[in-house]
Design an enzyme around this catalytic site. Structure first.
Site, short mmCIF file in Angstrom:
data_model
loop_
_atom_site.label_atom_id
_atom_site.label_comp_id
_atom_site.label_asym_id
_atom_site.label_seq_id
_atom_site.Cartn_x
_atom_site.Cartn_y
_atom_site.Cartn_z
N GLY A 120 73.34 20.38 -20.10
CA GLY A 120 73.19 20.13 -18.67
C GLY A 120 71.80 20.41 -18.12
N LYS B 101 71.41 18.57 22.55
CA LYS B 101 72.50 18.72 21.57
C LYS B 101 72.65 20.18 21.18
CE LYS B 101 71.72 17.74 17.16
NZ LYS B 101 71.35 16.96 15.98
N ARG C 191 74.51 22.68 18.36
CA ARG C 191 75.21 22.64 17.06
C ARG C 191 75.92 23.98 16.87
NH1 ARG C 191 74.39 19.04 12.80
NH2 ARG C 191 72.36 18.20 13.29
N THR D 196 75.29 13.58 8.26
CA THR D 196 76.72 13.24 8.38
C THR D 196 76.94 12.05 9.31
OG1 THR D 196 77.04 14.68 10.29
CG2 THR D 196 77.34 15.68 8.11
C1 R5P Z 1 68.49 17.49 13.48
O1 R5P Z 1 67.78 18.39 13.90
C2 R5P Z 1 67.97 16.27 12.82
O2 R5P Z 1 66.82 15.78 13.43
C3 R5P Z 1 69.03 15.20 12.77
O3 R5P Z 1 69.42 14.88 14.08
C4 R5P Z 1 70.22 15.68 12.01
O4 R5P Z 1 69.82 16.22 10.79
C5 R5P Z 1 71.23 14.59 11.76
O5 R5P Z 1 72.31 15.16 11.10
P1 R5P Z 1 73.78 14.56 11.22
O6 R5P Z 1 73.67 13.12 10.85
O7 R5P Z 1 74.57 15.37 10.23
O8 R5P Z 1 74.26 14.77 12.61
#
Ligand code: R5P
Length: 323
Positions: free
Chosen positions: A39, A194, A196, A225
């Site tokens: 591996g 946004k 998170r 994602t």
């Molecule tokens: C966040 O700070 C990045 O700029 C992107 O918005 C983020 O990585 C997108 O991630 P996802 O598609 O999981 O929401």
């Protein structure tokens, strides 16, 4: 001058490396890139590199750990084979989102990866739209952070024009990038705040700007994602946008991202080929732009000792004009 330039590729994105070599009019360097039966990563450089100016193309995309090891071991092999200079070309820098501690007892993995690349023997790094530009400072060797934003903005101008466009940053961290895009297309601007709550989830909080009756164009560095885009698109339609598009540099497409994108309010998603996109992911909704000419031009300029930043001085350009 170009005779001692040589480009190698790890396994992460060979089509991109081949595209770069086509622009440079040189063959891709010969190397064995594989695995031992146990591996472990197996690399063997199959041609002479003594005193040569060597570039290794390797986005450290999923599986990131494996692609990082390939890059490190390839750099080690090249250094031991007496390459004059080794440049790690990392079109997508994995672990970039772990660039600071957000809570106690967390690592700063982006810095650790920078240390590993330097220790392996890289003399310089070429990256593209780093998630956080400060990652350049994690290296004590030169880093050129290229950007694909002009290429993405150009595509929008060619397909949609600038009328009724509002460029949207999907979070506060992406404002500078989205604003650069907006300045290139001369449109309006909006910002989504946004939050998170935990990794790989997101919750849209508020929006500043007017998108009523407009085409909203979300600009981001990566689609992981797809949650950020899907939530933002939903909010933009709720606020009266006529249609929503997304322009992002890195198609990470983690887990069921494609499904999320297809079930979202997004009309069109434009990305680049910093990460290889499987053919089944390319369809009417997802379009992939080739950035091989941009990287080839940066390699040529580094090799010849000319300015890389001059590449970005022009407001708009076509890839053919780069070479
Ligand atoms: C966040 O700070 C990045 O700029 C992107 O918005 C983020 O990585 C997108 O991630 P996802 O598609 O999981 O929401």
């Amino acid at each position: 001058m170009m005779s001692d330039l040589i480009v190698f590729s790890g396994s992460a994105n060979r089509p991109l490396a081949q595209g770069i070599c086509q622009w440079l009019k040189i063959p891709l360097g010969e190397a064995l890139v594989g695995r031992f039966k146990n591996g472990e990563t197996r690399i063997k450089i199959e041609q002479n590199v003594r005193n040569m100016d060597v570039f290794v193309i390797q986005p450290t995309s999923n599986p990131s750990d494996h692609h990082i090891m390939e890059l490190l071991i390839m750099i080690d092999a090249l250094r031991r084979a007496s390459a004059a200079r080794i440049t790690a070309v990392i079109p997508y820098y994995g672990y970039a989102k772990q660039e600071k501690k957000t809570a106690g007892r967390e690592p700063i993995s982006a810095k650790l990866v920078a240390n590993l690349i330097t220790t392996a023997g890289a003399d310089r790094v070429v990256a593209l739209d780093l998630h956080a530009p400060a990652i350049q400072g994690f290296f004590d060797i030169p880093v050129d952070n290229l950007t694909a934003i002009p290429i993405l903005a150009d595509e929008l101008m060619e397909t949609e024009g600038q009328d009724h466009i509002v460029v949207v940053s999907p979070d506060a961290g992406g404002v500078a990038r989205a604003y650069d895009f907006r300045n290139r297309v001369g449109a309006g601007f909006a910002l989504i705040a946004k939050h998170r709550p935990e990794p790989d989830t997101n919750e849209v909080l508020e929006m500043v700007g007017d998108v009523e009756g407009k085409t909203a164009v979300i600009v981001d560095d990566m689609i992981s994602t797809g949650g950020t885009l899907a939530e933002a698109a939903y909010m933009l339609i709720e606020r009266g946008a006529r249609q929503v598009m997304a322009y992002a540099v890195h198609p990470v497409f983690a887990g069921d991202a494609m499904e999320r994108i297809h079930h979202s309010m997004l009309d069109r998603v434009v990305v680049t080929n910093t990460i290889e996109v499987p053919p089944e992911f390319r369809d009417g909704k997802v379009q992939v732009l080739d950035i091989s000419a941009l990287i080839a031009q940066a390699i040529r300029r580094i090799h010849e000792g000319s300015s890389v930043s001059a590449l970005f001085e022009a407001m708009r350009y076509r890839q053919e004009q780069l070479i």
